[in-house]
Design a protein around this motif. Structure first.
Motif, PDB file in Angstrom:
ATOM      1  N   GLY A 163      71.454 -45.703  75.217  1.00 28.67           N
ATOM      2  CA  GLY A 163      71.754 -44.363  74.720  1.00 28.67           C
ATOM      3  C   GLY A 163      72.473 -44.413  73.384  1.00 28.67           C
ATOM      4  O   GLY A 163      73.369 -45.236  73.180  1.00 28.67           O
ATOM      5  N   THR A 172      70.872 -44.811  79.869  1.00 30.66           N
ATOM      6  CA  THR A 172      71.901 -45.739  79.401  1.00 30.66           C
ATOM      7  C   THR A 172      71.961 -46.948  80.338  1.00 30.66           C
ATOM      8  O   THR A 172      73.026 -47.490  80.606  1.00 30.66           O
ATOM      9  CB  THR A 172      73.280 -45.059  79.342  1.00 30.66           C
ATOM     10  OG1 THR A 172      73.624 -44.556  80.648  1.00 30.66           O
ATOM     11  CG2 THR A 172      73.290 -43.910  78.357  1.00 30.66           C
ATOM     12  N   ALA A 190      75.343 -48.146  75.833  1.00 26.72           N
ATOM     13  CA  ALA A 190      75.394 -46.997  74.930  1.00 26.72           C
ATOM     14  C   ALA A 190      76.028 -47.409  73.610  1.00 26.72           C
ATOM     15  O   ALA A 190      76.911 -48.272  73.576  1.00 26.72           O
ATOM     16  CB  ALA A 190      76.181 -45.847  75.561  1.00 26.72           C
TER      17      ALA A 190
END
Length: 761
Positions: free
Chosen positions: A121, A160, A164
């Motif tokens: 992410g 994720t 991230a």
């Protein structure tokens, strides 16, 4: 494989032994440290758990690179951050400068086509960026970049499963600031940046902005193009970016922040390097890996725009509310010449059009023994695209004027989530963390897919004189699906001393289910991918001068989504189709070590090490009779070297003409593969040597820096395309899709030098 696992075990035991053996020394050092006001190590603040905390108090494997470190190392674009985070890959790979390939701990996503979800992410000021197009962010007015490794499913949600990346911009300081910066380098590099922070109403209302013009000639050139008037620079850069911020603090209890950003990337499409001669054309393999041939237009266009409004209300000393409302859009027109010849063998002009809206509400609690982060999250994303696979050479062989397969469609998503994560101190030393997230998601997809025996581009005027006409392709897929997922996290932390914390955790994350954006007919959606992760780690500081953070991890990656041969729905097993399915399972285990040592008042040393053993455990498909077969041996984990390491230094020098900081680092990546299935291309291990000299005036208003990157001019692959048939006995290959032997490589930056001068008032 077993020898490698032993190596991991021995190294982990050695680190644990060293830490345990010196516990008594650490306690003595703590007593001394308590009597001192200053520490040789900088306190690093992160928001990995969506609240501001010291890096050493966060039981998460996270690397934070602050603004000062970014400047002193001459880091101008986000992908360079990979050097400072173990087991991390951030690449601008394949046909554009701004499409991101991100892998952490062997988890990511190779294909950037709409509909495919990322595995890592990307966040800008707590706003999720859903698509990889435009996600290679330039460093502009940045406070820090955080890399969170491992699934972040409870606090950050879907997509994720690898980790991230958080891009945190600078907040207002309260004073008027005005910064000018210019950078000049080889390949005619010219970067100009201006940033300002202006108090409009003292202590109440602030306005800030940042603008950047970033240009560079190409590292190579397009040697031949059948389109006149094209810009023949290859690997060039032409970016204009802007950001505006308004901050308002009407009372001590309220805070508002509005952000707007816009980036226009008009850099050329990147041409790849032919690793095999073409059997269709007589053009030789170029002398430089940055040179290419193309029959496509060389222009490219990526426009990204976003805005967000953050509101925070501090109810009392314990409770606070936060709201983040955001929207983003991205529109990209790109030209990818897969075969990289002057003939239309396999050309793909494409359009990506994405929009998203998100709303997050947080209710947070913080007391001496209990801290809780909880929230509601809503996401609505529309991801659409259009590409034409132009196979004109193959069409000519078949006696037609051309041949084009056109695919258009959308893969839209709407999701709701509720989450909470809390840490409770059972004693002064022992604490527990529990978290969970429940996500409900619905996707709908439309795919149009068809073939026409002519050459078709997405729009009229795509090439000079071309008119698209009335070309329509059939709708082959129109469907929707929904999923729900509960993602837990559990952890235990033991604060052995003020400067040493041990932690262990279990976490789970998922990557969204999706539909095949290249579907040629009706087919069901694939289910989400699931990652279960286990970590054991330590965060420690010694004598105020030495910081050692280490993590051992194991992850199980299930229901991996890949295109393979699967039975056609409703068939008897004899009909087969290339379809997207949940066919794979992989595992990874490894170690991550980060060391910072303030050797003297002037000299700082650092080192990072990432070790990982990742492989597919099971991949299933079907043979021509519809019988299940095991094809595990033909799959490999891409973009994941077994070893990543970085060692470096920073040395401060005081003089009558100002302060100097001399720094350098050597970054190493071992061999890694670039193709998931039947890998045809691997990058050998290589190292990048970087050195910089920074100067700061005594008055603090002028700065200057000289940076040398990739001093030894290493050539290293960051992406590729492979379209080959079967291998012949003599080692050559049969032609693949398009009728040519297409094996294409894309490369990282060559040796560069740059000079930066800045003025602040």
């Amino acid at each position: 494989m077993k020898r490698y696992n032993k190596k991991l075990s021995y190294l982990a035991l050695a680190i644990a032994s060293a830490l345990t053996t010196n516990i008594a020394l650490a306690e003595e050092a703590n007593e001394v440290a308590n009597a001192q006001d200053n520490s040789g190590l900088e306190r690093i603040e992160v928001t990995a758990r969506k609240t501001a905390e010291s890096l050493q108090n966060v039981p998460v494997a996270v690397t934070s690179i602050g603004a000062e470190q970014l400047d002193q190392n001459g880091i101008s674009v986000m992908i360079e951050v990979q050097q400072f985070s173990p087991n991390t890959t951030l690449q601008s790979s394949r046909g554009t400068n701004s499409t991101l390939t991100a892998f952490i701990r062997g988890v990511g996503q190779d294909d950037p086509l709409w509909g495919y979800e990322p595995g890592v992410g990307i966040y800008v000021d707590d706003v999720y960026i859903a698509r990889p197009q435009g996600a290679v962010l330039d460093i502009l007015d940045v406070e820090r970049i955080e890399v969170l490794r491992g699934p972040q499913g409870s606090l950050y949600g879907k997509n994720t499963i690898g980790g991230a990346i958080k891009y945190v911009t600078k907040k207002m300081s309260g004073d008027t600031e005005f910064d000018l910066e210019a950078t000049f380098g080889n390949y005619a590099r010219q970067d100009y940046k201006v940033a300002a922070k202006i108090p409009v109403v003292e202590d109440k209302l602030y306005f800030g902005f940042a603008l950047a013009s970033l240009t560079r000639d190409g590292y190579g050139e397009f040697l031949q193009s059948d389109l006149p008037g094209q810009d023949l620079e290859n690997y060039n850069k032409d970016v204009f970016a802007g950001r505006a911020t308004i901050e308002f603090t009407p009372t001590d209890d309220w805070f508002f922040r509005f952000n707007y950003d816009n980036t226009q990337d008009d850099s050329n499409a990147k041409g790849g390097y032919r690793l095999l001669p073409s059997i269709v054309t007589e053009a030789p393999v170029p002398d430089s890996v940055y040179d290419s041939y193309t029959s496509m237009p060389t222009w490219n266009s990526v426009e990204s725009e976003g805005m967000s409004l953050t509101a925070e209300y501090y109810i009392n000393d314990f409770w606070s509310l936060k709201s983040v409302t955001a929207s983003r859009s991205n529109y990209s027109k790109t030209n990818i010449d897969f075969d990289n010849t002057a003939e239309r063998i396999f050309d793909v002009p494409a359009i990506y059009d994405d929009e998203q809206f998100s709303q997050e509400f947080q209710l947070n609690y913080d007391s001496d023994n209990l801290s809780v982060v909880s929230g509601l999250y809503y996401f609505d994303g529309e991801s659409c695209g259009h590409f034409d696979a132009i196979l004109e050479h193959l069409g000519t062989v078949l006696g037609a004027a051309g041949l084009t397969r056109e695919v258009t469609g959308c893969n839209n998503s709407e999701s709701y989530a509720v989450y909470a994560q809390g840490s409770y101190n059972v004693t002064e030393k022992l604490s527990f963390t529990l978290g969970a997230r429940y996500t409900q998601e619905e996707k709908d997809a439309v795919v149009n897919n068809g073939v026409v025996f002519e050459t078709v581009y997405p729009e009229s005027g795509w090439v000079p004189g071309y008119e698209r006409g009335d070309v329509a392709f059939p709708e082959v897929l129109n469907d929707s699906e929904d999923w729900s997922r509960f993602s837990p996290r559990a952890g235990v932390e033991y604060q052995y001393s003020d400067d040493m914390m041990f932690f262990a955790s279990y976490s789970q994350g998922f990557k969204s289910g999706t539909f095949n954006p290249r579907a040629s007919g009706p087919e069901p959606a694939v289910d989400p991918e699931i990652v279960d992760s286990y970590e054991v780690g330590v965060k420690s500081e010694w004598n105020d001068n030495l910081r050692v953070n280490a993590t051992i991890f194991y992850l199980d990656h299930q229901d991996r989504q890949f295109v393979t041969v699967l039975p056609v729905e409703g068939g008897d097993g004899s009909e087969l189709s290339q379809r997207l399915g949940n066919i794979g399972q992989s595992t990874a285990s490894g170690l991550e070590l980060e060391v910072n040592y303030a050797a003297t008042d002037n000299l700082n040393l650092f080192a990072t090490l990432g070790l990982i053993d990742s492989s597919f455990e099971e991949v299933n498909s079907f043979d021509s009779d519809g019988n299940p077969i095991d094809i595990t041996d033909s799959f490999t984990i891409t973009n994941t070297p077994e070893t990543t390491a970085n060692v470096g230094f920073s040395y401060d020098i005081e003089s009558s003409i100002g302060g100097f900081v001399v720094n350098g680092n050597y970054y190493y990546r071992s061999e890694y593969d670039l193709n998931v299935t039947d890998n045809l291309l691997s990058q050998d291990g290589y190292g990048l040597l970087n050195v910089g000299v920074n100067w700061y005036s005594n008055e603090g208003d002028w700065t200057a820096a000289l940076h040398f990157k990739n001093i030894t001019d290493e050539e290293y692959l960051v992406g590729n395309y492979a379209f080959l048939g079967e291998q012949n006995p003599d080692g050559s290959y049969q032609p693949g899709l398009g009728g040519d032997t297409t094996l294409i490589g894309y490369y990282g930056d060559p040796a560069t030098v740059s000079f930066t001068i800045g003025y602040q008032f």
